[in-house]
Design a protein around this motif. Structure first.
Motif, PDB file in Angstrom:
ATOM      1  N   GLY A  86       0.833  -1.198   0.000  1.00 45.96           N
ATOM      2  CA  GLY A  86       0.000   0.000   0.000  1.00 45.96           C
ATOM      3  C   GLY A  86       0.864   1.243   0.000  1.00 45.96           C
ATOM      4  N   ASP A 119      -1.949  -8.596  -1.755  1.00 46.40           N
ATOM      5  CA  ASP A 119      -3.086  -7.812  -1.287  1.00 46.40           C
ATOM      6  C   ASP A 119      -2.746  -6.330  -1.348  1.00 46.40           C
ATOM      7  N   VAL A 120      -3.779  -5.514  -1.439  1.00 43.31           N
ATOM      8  CA  VAL A 120      -3.615  -4.063  -1.418  1.00 43.31           C
ATOM      9  C   VAL A 120      -4.332  -3.507  -0.198  1.00 43.31           C
ATOM     10  N   THR A 121      -3.631  -2.650   0.527  1.00 49.55           N
ATOM     11  CA  THR A 121      -4.216  -1.965   1.669  1.00 49.55           C
ATOM     12  C   THR A 121      -4.727  -0.610   1.221  1.00 49.55           C
ATOM     13  N   VAL A 140      -9.718   1.003  -2.822  1.00 51.81           N
ATOM     14  CA  VAL A 140     -10.414  -0.274  -2.666  1.00 51.81           C
ATOM     15  C   VAL A 140     -10.851  -0.803  -4.032  1.00 51.81           C
ATOM     16  N   ALA A 157      -7.946  -2.540  -5.537  1.00 52.60           N
ATOM     17  CA  ALA A 157      -7.765  -3.888  -4.983  1.00 52.60           C
ATOM     18  C   ALA A 157      -8.713  -4.879  -5.649  1.00 52.60           C
ATOM     19  N   TRP A 195      -7.842  -7.484  -0.270  1.00 50.33           N
ATOM     20  CA  TRP A 195      -7.905  -6.105   0.206  1.00 50.33           C
ATOM     21  C   TRP A 195      -7.872  -6.104   1.724  1.00 50.33           C
ATOM     22  N   HIS A 196      -7.037  -5.220   2.290  1.00 42.80           N
ATOM     23  CA  HIS A 196      -6.980  -5.004   3.731  1.00 42.80           C
ATOM     24  C   HIS A 196      -7.670  -3.691   4.066  1.00 42.80           C
ATOM     25  N   ARG A 255     -17.365   0.253   1.511  1.00 38.77           N
ATOM     26  CA  ARG A 255     -16.128  -0.092   0.801  1.00 38.77           C
ATOM     27  C   ARG A 255     -16.262  -1.426   0.065  1.00 38.77           C
ATOM     28  N   LEU A 276     -15.182  -2.395  -3.746  1.00 39.82           N
ATOM     29  CA  LEU A 276     -14.438  -3.593  -4.121  1.00 39.82           C
ATOM     30  C   LEU A 276     -15.156  -4.343  -5.241  1.00 39.82           C
ATOM     31  N   VAL A 280     -11.543 -12.236  -4.287  1.00 45.32           N
ATOM     32  CA  VAL A 280     -10.697 -11.239  -3.626  1.00 45.32           C
ATOM     33  C   VAL A 280     -10.892 -11.381  -2.114  1.00 45.32           C
ATOM     34  N   VAL A 307     -11.061 -10.471   1.604  1.00 44.14           N
ATOM     35  CA  VAL A 307     -11.303  -9.237   2.354  1.00 44.14           C
ATOM     36  C   VAL A 307     -10.873  -9.458   3.802  1.00 44.14           C
TER      37      VAL A 307
END
Length: 335
Positions: free
Chosen positions: A95, A159-161, A168, A171, A178-179, A191, A195, A209, A211
């Motif tokens: 991130g 993963d993407v924060t 989001v 991600a 996603w974090h 959110r 996503l 994905v 979560v």
């Protein structure tokens, strides 16, 4: 079933060995994964390498490596190495972090954070595949890099924060997971819509994905002390970490109180700032109180459709005994 993992603390650990032992404890208690952010404490790579060496089953992961302090090729090498060190148990979280961290701590301009993160995902995937890296992007232009070792048999998920709608969405479109963090239940639901939109744009199934939500928990027999620690934690993040977390709360309908806490904290009136973190805000953001109260609140979060994992975070001022008491109370076997 929603998994439970642990977000290892970056503060209040007297030694590297003590932090690693917390990672070992997550395995003993049956948690899914030990996540470690890389912020201002011990670096994530060294710490997770030691946890990997001292455990055999629990997953390990960087809840965030920022996309400015290391090059994407180096992050790819790191991901491949940690996947080897853990025998396939590693998950990479990336991130951009925020300007207060990137500009003030690392001395790098906080430019094009979303595009930069997008290109990191591409390049890291390329690196861990073992293929030559020839990348022509808007931020990075790379030629000729290739791993001089065998690539991982199973590439680590990436993963993407992110907290904002576009992060989001990114991600959902490109990442394996996603974090989320500093979210209310309503904020998480919103959110999750971002996503899903991203997954649609990427022609993907959003259920592919993962979560994960960082949820601060403090479960103590002394419920009032648990709430005091959680209040201090929330106040610090709103007031002491730039505008990143403040802005996240503004998006979730807490504009007045988020600005008031932030302003009071930065005026060095910490006591007043913490007094503004009232019961409603605290209960919307954390699970704090007696073990029974925390268990009831965790069950509410776990009932949210689309949430795959709760990452149990710990108040920054909690001592080792309070950390141990909380982890034992929220261990998967106790739900």
């Amino acid at each position: 079933m929603t998994h439970r993992s642990v977000h290892l603390p970056v503060a209040a650990q007297p030694s590297l060995d003590a932090l690693v032992e917390l990672g070992v404890r997550t395995e003993e208690l049956g948690f899914e994964r030990a996540w470690l952010p890389e912020t201002w404490g011990r670096d994530a790579v060294t710490t997770l390498s030691l946890i990997a060496e001292r455990t055999s089953e629990v997953g390990i992961g960087t809840s965030i490596l920022n996309t400015y302090s290391r090059s994407p090729a180096l992050v790819g090498q790191t991901a491949a190495t940690l996947q080897e060190a853990s025998n396939g148990r590693f998950r990479l979280g990336l991130g951009p972090s925020g300007p207060a961290v990137i500009e003030n701590w690392h001395g790098v301009d906080f430019e094009r954070p979303l595009r930069r993160t997008r290109e990191y995902v591409d390049i890291v995937r390329n690196v861990v595949s073992g293929d030559p890296v020839n990348y022509d992007g808007d931020v990075f232009d790379l030629r000729g890099f290739r791993l001089r070792c065998d690539p991982p048999e199973t590439p680590p998920p990436i993963d993407v924060t992110g907290m904002g709608p576009k992060a989001v969405e990114l991600a959902g479109r490109f990442a394996n997971g996603w974090h989320g963090l500093m979210l209310t239940q309503d904020g998480l639901e919103e959110r999750l819509g971002d996503l899903e939109r991203g997954a649609d744009l990427g022609d993907r199934d959003v259920s592919d994905v993962q979560v994960s939500l960082l949820l601060t928990c403090c479960a103590l027999e002394d419920g009032e002390e648990a709430r005091r620690l959680a209040t201090q934690h929330v106040g610090f993040y709103i007031g002491g970490m730039g505008t990143f977390y403040r802005d996240a709360l503004v998006r979730q309908g807490y504009e007045d109180v988020a600005n008031e806490v932030h302003d009071a904290w930065n005026d060095d009136d910490r006591e007043h700032a913490l007094s503004l973190v009232r019961e409603e805000l605290l209960d919307d953001l954390v699970c704090a109180g007696t073990p029974d109260e925390v268990a009831e609140k965790l069950a509410e979060w776990e009932a949210i459709d689309g949430l795959n994992e709760i990452d149990v975070g710990l108040p920054r001022s909690a001592d080792r005994d309070q950390i141990d008491e909380t982890l034992a109370a929220v261990a998967p076997e106790n739900r």
